[in-house]
Scaffold this motif. Structure first.
Motif, PDB file in Angstrom:
ATOM      1  N   ILE A   1       0.766  -1.092  -0.270  1.00 58.60           N
ATOM      2  CA  ILE A   1       0.092  -0.076   0.237  1.00 58.60           C
ATOM      3  C   ILE A   1       0.825   1.299  -0.077  1.00 58.60           C
ATOM      4  CG2 ILE A   1      -1.489   1.373   1.360  1.00 58.60           C
ATOM      5  CD1 ILE A   1      -2.841  -1.405   2.343  1.00 58.60           C
ATOM      6  N   ILE A   2       1.864   1.262   0.949  1.00 53.42           N
ATOM      7  CA  ILE A   2       2.732   2.468   1.077  1.00 53.42           C
ATOM      8  C   ILE A   2       3.560   2.664  -0.207  1.00 53.42           C
ATOM      9  CG2 ILE A   2       4.623   3.400   2.240  1.00 53.42           C
ATOM     10  CD1 ILE A   2       1.872   3.537   3.786  1.00 53.42           C
ATOM     11  N   GLU A   3       4.194   1.507  -0.703  1.00 52.62           N
ATOM     12  CA  GLU A   3       4.983   1.749  -2.071  1.00 52.62           C
ATOM     13  C   GLU A   3       4.056   2.059  -3.250  1.00 52.62           C
ATOM     14  OE1 GLU A   3       7.815  -1.367  -2.408  1.00 52.62           O
ATOM     15  OE2 GLU A   3       8.725  -0.724  -0.693  1.00 52.62           O
ATOM     16  N   ALA A   4       2.896   1.575  -3.173  1.00 57.11           N
ATOM     17  CA  ALA A   4       2.023   1.964  -4.436  1.00 57.11           C
ATOM     18  C   ALA A   4       1.906   3.590  -4.173  1.00 57.11           C
ATOM     19  CB  ALA A   4       0.677   1.247  -3.998  1.00 57.11           C
ATOM     20  N   GLN A   5       1.880   4.128  -3.015  1.00 58.01           N
ATOM     21  CA  GLN A   5       1.894   5.571  -2.932  1.00 58.01           C
ATOM     22  C   GLN A   5       3.167   6.303  -2.997  1.00 58.01           C
ATOM     23  OE1 GLN A   5      -0.766   8.240  -2.778  1.00 58.01           O
ATOM     24  NE2 GLN A   5      -1.364   6.300  -4.040  1.00 58.01           N
ATOM     25  N   LYS A   6       4.032   5.495  -3.450  1.00 59.71           N
ATOM     26  CA  LYS A   6       5.550   6.143  -3.548  1.00 59.71           C
ATOM     27  C   LYS A   6       6.119   6.414  -2.152  1.00 59.71           C
ATOM     28  CE  LYS A   6       5.964   5.935  -8.122  1.00 59.71           C
ATOM     29  NZ  LYS A   6       5.843   4.629  -8.590  1.00 59.71           N
ATOM     30  N   GLY A   7       5.853   5.819  -0.962  1.00 62.16           N
ATOM     31  CA  GLY A   7       6.090   6.181   0.304  1.00 62.16           C
ATOM     32  C   GLY A   7       7.029   5.077   0.553  1.00 62.16           C
ATOM     33  N   LYS A   8       7.588   5.042   1.876  1.00 56.41           N
ATOM     34  CA  LYS A   8       8.459   4.170   2.363  1.00 56.41           C
ATOM     35  C   LYS A   8       7.809   3.464   3.554  1.00 56.41           C
ATOM     36  CE  LYS A   8      11.659   4.769  -0.698  1.00 56.41           C
ATOM     37  NZ  LYS A   8      11.654   3.916  -1.856  1.00 56.41           N
ATOM     38  N   ILE A   9       8.259   2.380   3.771  1.00 54.41           N
ATOM     39  CA  ILE A   9       7.933   1.818   5.404  1.00 54.41           C
ATOM     40  C   ILE A   9       9.128   0.972   5.839  1.00 54.41           C
ATOM     41  CG2 ILE A   9       7.005  -0.409   4.481  1.00 54.41           C
ATOM     42  CD1 ILE A   9       4.749  -0.386   6.640  1.00 54.41           C
ATOM     43  N   TRP A  10       9.508   1.312   6.919  1.00 52.45           N
ATOM     44  CA  TRP A  10      10.665   0.320   7.706  1.00 52.45           C
ATOM     45  C   TRP A  10      10.640   0.315   9.141  1.00 52.45           C
ATOM     46  CZ3 TRP A  10      10.300   5.684   6.459  1.00 52.45           C
ATOM     47  CH2 TRP A  10      10.852   6.595   7.127  1.00 52.45           C
ATOM     48  N   VAL A  11      11.669  -0.376   9.753  1.00 53.67           N
ATOM     49  CA  VAL A  11      11.327  -0.672  11.350  1.00 53.67           C
ATOM     50  C   VAL A  11      12.777  -0.280  11.809  1.00 53.67           C
ATOM     51  CG1 VAL A  11      11.687  -2.961  11.038  1.00 53.67           C
ATOM     52  CG2 VAL A  11      10.890  -2.457  12.865  1.00 53.67           C
ATOM     53  N   GLU A  12      12.719   0.203  13.115  1.00 55.41           N
ATOM     54  CA  GLU A  12      13.972   0.195  13.913  1.00 55.41           C
ATOM     55  C   GLU A  12      13.677  -0.361  15.325  1.00 55.41           C
ATOM     56  OE1 GLU A  12      15.008   4.460  13.926  1.00 55.41           O
ATOM     57  OE2 GLU A  12      15.288   4.607  11.780  1.00 55.41           O
ATOM     58  N   SER A  13      14.654  -1.204  15.607  1.00 54.69           N
ATOM     59  CA  SER A  13      14.213  -1.986  16.770  1.00 54.69           C
ATOM     60  C   SER A  13      15.434  -2.355  17.663  1.00 54.69           C
ATOM     61  CB  SER A  13      13.452  -3.250  16.428  1.00 54.69           C
ATOM     62  OG  SER A  13      13.139  -4.054  17.505  1.00 54.69           O
ATOM     63  N   LYS A  14      15.412  -2.777  18.870  1.00 57.51           N
ATOM     64  CA  LYS A  14      16.202  -3.246  19.566  1.00 57.51           C
ATOM     65  C   LYS A  14      15.753  -4.545  20.313  1.00 57.51           C
ATOM     66  CE  LYS A  14      20.032  -0.476  20.917  1.00 57.51           C
ATOM     67  NZ  LYS A  14      20.304   0.916  21.559  1.00 57.51           N
ATOM     68  N   GLN A  15      16.293  -5.804  20.257  1.00 55.92           N
ATOM     69  CA  GLN A  15      15.402  -6.764  20.761  1.00 55.92           C
ATOM     70  C   GLN A  15      15.240  -6.662  22.247  1.00 55.92           C
ATOM     71  OE1 GLN A  15      17.295 -10.688  20.293  1.00 55.92           O
ATOM     72  NE2 GLN A  15      15.397 -11.788  20.030  1.00 55.92           N
ATOM     73  N   LYS A  16      14.069  -7.080  22.573  1.00 53.61           N
ATOM     74  CA  LYS A  16      13.410  -7.055  23.857  1.00 53.61           C
ATOM     75  C   LYS A  16      13.358  -5.541  24.566  1.00 53.61           C
ATOM     76  CE  LYS A  16      15.212 -11.395  25.530  1.00 53.61           C
ATOM     77  NZ  LYS A  16      16.561 -11.903  25.055  1.00 53.61           N
ATOM     78  N   GLU A  17      13.578  -4.481  23.567  1.00 55.52           N
ATOM     79  CA  GLU A  17      13.386  -3.098  24.202  1.00 55.52           C
ATOM     80  C   GLU A  17      12.297  -2.674  23.177  1.00 55.52           C
ATOM     81  OE1 GLU A  17      16.878  -0.687  24.185  1.00 55.52           O
ATOM     82  OE2 GLU A  17      18.007  -2.102  25.218  1.00 55.52           O
ATOM     83  N   GLY A  18      11.586  -3.147  22.266  1.00 56.88           N
ATOM     84  CA  GLY A  18      10.461  -2.806  21.534  1.00 56.88           C
ATOM     85  C   GLY A  18      10.974  -2.299  20.052  1.00 56.88           C
ATOM     86  N   ALA A  19      10.003  -2.087  19.219  1.00 53.21           N
ATOM     87  CA  ALA A  19      10.278  -1.943  17.965  1.00 53.21           C
ATOM     88  C   ALA A  19       9.460  -0.474  17.525  1.00 53.21           C
ATOM     89  CB  ALA A  19       9.630  -2.769  16.930  1.00 53.21           C
ATOM     90  N   THR A  20       9.987   0.301  16.574  1.00 55.37           N
ATOM     91  CA  THR A  20       9.355   1.509  15.975  1.00 55.37           C
ATOM     92  C   THR A  20       9.129   1.302  14.763  1.00 55.37           C
ATOM     93  OG1 THR A  20      10.494   2.751  17.597  1.00 55.37           O
ATOM     94  CG2 THR A  20       9.261   4.006  15.845  1.00 55.37           C
ATOM     95  N   PHE A  21       7.974   1.128  14.141  1.00 47.78           N
ATOM     96  CA  PHE A  21       7.536   1.112  12.753  1.00 47.78           C
ATOM     97  C   PHE A  21       7.200   2.310  12.099  1.00 47.78           C
ATOM     98  CE2 PHE A  21       7.563  -3.473  11.352  1.00 47.78           C
ATOM     99  CZ  PHE A  21       7.445  -3.814  12.683  1.00 47.78           C
ATOM    100  N   PHE A  22       8.040   2.945  11.017  1.00 50.08           N
ATOM    101  CA  PHE A  22       7.861   4.271  10.412  1.00 50.08           C
ATOM    102  C   PHE A  22       7.301   3.719   8.965  1.00 50.08           C
ATOM    103  CE2 PHE A  22      11.644   4.502  13.119  1.00 50.08           C
ATOM    104  CZ  PHE A  22      11.248   5.634  13.710  1.00 50.08           C
ATOM    105  N   PHE A  23       6.306   4.814   8.615  1.00 50.07           N
ATOM    106  CA  PHE A  23       6.084   4.921   7.189  1.00 50.07           C
ATOM    107  C   PHE A  23       5.742   6.319   6.745  1.00 50.07           C
ATOM    108  CE2 PHE A  23       1.794   4.452   9.174  1.00 50.07           C
ATOM    109  CZ  PHE A  23       1.126   5.022   8.164  1.00 50.07           C
ATOM    110  N   THR A  24       5.834   6.566   5.412  1.00 49.86           N
ATOM    111  CA  THR A  24       5.672   7.934   4.999  1.00 49.86           C
ATOM    112  C   THR A  24       4.616   7.913   3.947  1.00 49.86           C
ATOM    113  OG1 THR A  24       7.377   7.591   3.316  1.00 49.86           O
ATOM    114  CG2 THR A  24       8.038   8.669   5.290  1.00 49.86           C
ATOM    115  N   ILE A  25       3.556   8.611   3.698  1.00 45.64           N
ATOM    116  CA  ILE A  25       2.722   9.080   2.629  1.00 45.64           C
ATOM    117  C   ILE A  25       2.914  10.415   1.935  1.00 45.64           C
ATOM    118  CG2 ILE A  25       1.130   7.371   3.237  1.00 45.64           C
ATOM    119  CD1 ILE A  25      -0.533  10.070   3.900  1.00 45.64           C
ATOM    120  N   PRO A  26       2.797  10.485   0.689  1.00 40.22           N
ATOM    121  CA  PRO A  26       3.151  12.039  -0.162  1.00 40.22           C
ATOM    122  C   PRO A  26       2.055  12.872   0.445  1.00 40.22           C
ATOM    123  CG  PRO A  26       2.453  10.309  -1.588  1.00 40.22           C
ATOM    124  CD  PRO A  26       2.642   9.470  -0.297  1.00 40.22           C
TER     125      PRO A  26
END
Ligand code: ADP
Length: 470
Positions: free
Chosen positions: A341-366
């Protein structure tokens, strides 16, 4: 990194200049020796110490200098002409190879020198024809795969709806009272029918993404309101684990977008965040405008992801290994669909995380929607394979810093090969990588983009051995 006017490169990195210099040297030395010999003889023949002799000597000097200059000019012109005739076919081959590298399989080398270079060009042209045919077959297979997926998902969905309806009626004692054993068994069947239904729905969504049939209905959307509504919708699930959902947004504009699709992605991320978070934790939802995009993030305090899992998390059917995870359920297609869905809108989706400390998912839309939606290969695509292998290389060479760097490059430069090579050079310039490691890294990146180099033979472990801490 900078692309400038580099005299050193022009002088020493061009075959034409090198060949001309050789011609000039050879063409100049032999005649010059002859001229000097003539000059010495002629000088000895001129009578000494007369006014006429001084004039004759001057004339002779000038004549010799003129002859040498003429020889130099001639050999340079001749040398340049000859070296150009040598390098022209090589340049033609270089140009066609570069075009081929970009995926242009209709390119042909045009060399008619009637020698080995012409044979090489013919062989090259035959290779591009073969590659073109392979590419055509690949595209047809790809199309067949997408069509097959779409047909199968539709066909599977047709019987599942009445099946579910009948099961629900049975469960609600519509056809007579059930015994406890029967009820128990029916609950299991219903749960699995639901699961099957979810898998089929996900498959259908994937087939839509692959065939560019994903529907986007754009309308004026208040992003802040949309976030609040979606979060409110998910609060029921969060309450089960006493999880707090915190929203923080910068000032957000009203934009033209498909609110249902954004909400679908947000719900999926929130659903995962809740699923993988402990009791009484906090999930933070953030959104802000960054240049021409709105950047969303969902941060949890859950189990997190290892660097390896972060690499694979957007792949279809990927689920982190472990008995715990089996309890969470899911199809492993949720994030793949989000990516589509995100790439169809030319956005990006990615994750940053440390194991056992949680995860942050990011995405962008134009801020300005992409109305012409293109097909996105999310199932076993060459692109996702390239991304996966690049991520692996980055983390293998640069350690944890690799993930951050990879995401940065992916977001800013869409993993352009040329830029990646320049980036590796910059790592070498900053002494983050030794020259040998940088060369090896470049070889591996080249391989990933389809270049065959000898680097494949290099022992992979040397990366780690030679790595310096940045
Ligand atoms: P699923 O439907 O199985 O949740 P997803 O594609 O949404 O499929 O997620 C794939 C896998 O990624 C999950 O099974 C889980 O292992 C991992 N994952 C996703 N979100 C998180 C998260 N917030 N924290 C930890 N792991 C996550």
């Amino acid at each position: 990194m900078k692309e400038g006017w580099d005299l050193k490169k022009i002088l020493f990195n061009r075959l034409e200049v090198k060949l001309t210099a050789v011609f000039l040297f050879v063409g100049l030395v032999a005649p010059t020796i002859g001229v000097c010999y003539f000059y010495l003889i002629a000088t000895s023949l001129i009578p000494q110490n007369t006014i006429v002799s001084a004039e004759q000597q001057m004339l002779l000097d000038e004549l010799v200098i003129l002859i040498i200059l003429l020889i130099a000019a001639n050999t340079t012109i001749l040398g340049f002409y000859l070296s150009r005739s040598f390098t022209r076919p090589i340049k033609e081959l270089l140009r066609t190879t570069q075009e081929l590298e970009k995926g242009n399989f209709s390119i042909r080398a045009n060399i008619h020198t009637n020698d080995e270079l012409a044979q090489l060009s013919d062989a090259f042209n035959r290779t591009t024809i073969t590659l073109g045919k392979i590419e055509e077959e690949r595209l047809q297979l790809d199309k067949a795969k997408s069509e097959f997926l779409s047909i199968v998902s539709h066909e599977l969905r047709t019987p599942i709806t009445p099946l579910k309806a009948q099961l629900q009626m049975l469960e609600q004692n519509y056809f007579g009272k059930l015994t406890d054993r029967q009820h128990e068994s029916l609950t299991v069947i219903l749960r699995n029918a639901e699961r099957l239904n979810k898998i089929i729905e996900d498959f259908l969504e994937v087939s839509r993404i692959e065939a560019a049939r994903l529907k986007f209905v754009f309308r004026t959307t208040n992003i802040e309101e949309l976030i609040r509504e979606t979060v409110h919708f998910m609060e029921g699930f969060a309450k089960e684990k006493n999880i707090t959902l915190e929203i923080s947004t910068g000032s957000l504009p009203t934009i033209e977008a498909d609110p249902d699709r954004i909400s679908q992605v947000l719900r999926n991320l929130l659903h995962n965040a809740i699923k993988f978070s402990p009791q009484d934790s906090i999930i933070q939802i953030h959104a802000a405008v960054k240049k021409e995009y709105v950047c969303f993030s969902v941060k949890d305090q859950g189990i997190g992801l290892t660097p390896d899992d972060q690499i694979r998390v957007f792949e279809p059917f990927f689920q982190v290994e472990g008995t715990l995870n089996r309890n969470y359920g899911g199809t492993g297609l949720g994030l793949t669909i989000c990516r589509g869905i995100i790439e169809a809108q030319k956005g990006k989706i990615w994750v940053e995380s440390k194991q056992k400390e949680g995860a942050t998912f990011f995405f962008t839309i134009p801020l300005v929607p992409v109305k012409e939606v293109e097909p996105i290969k999310v199932l076993f695509s060459a692109k996702s394979e390239i991304e996966r292998r690049l991520k692996e290389e980055f983390t293998s060479v640069l350690g944890p810093m690799g993930m951050v760097e990879y995401n940065e490059l992916k977001n800013k430069h869409a993993l352009d090969k040329q830029y990646l090579m320049e980036y590796i050079t910059s790592l070498e310039d900053q002494c983050i990588l030794r020259p040998a490691s940088a060369l090896e890294f470049k070889g591996k990146v080249g391989n990933i983009f389809g270049e065959e180099t000898n680097q494949e033979k290099v022992d992979e472990t040397t990366h780690r051995k030679e790595r310096r801490t940045p």
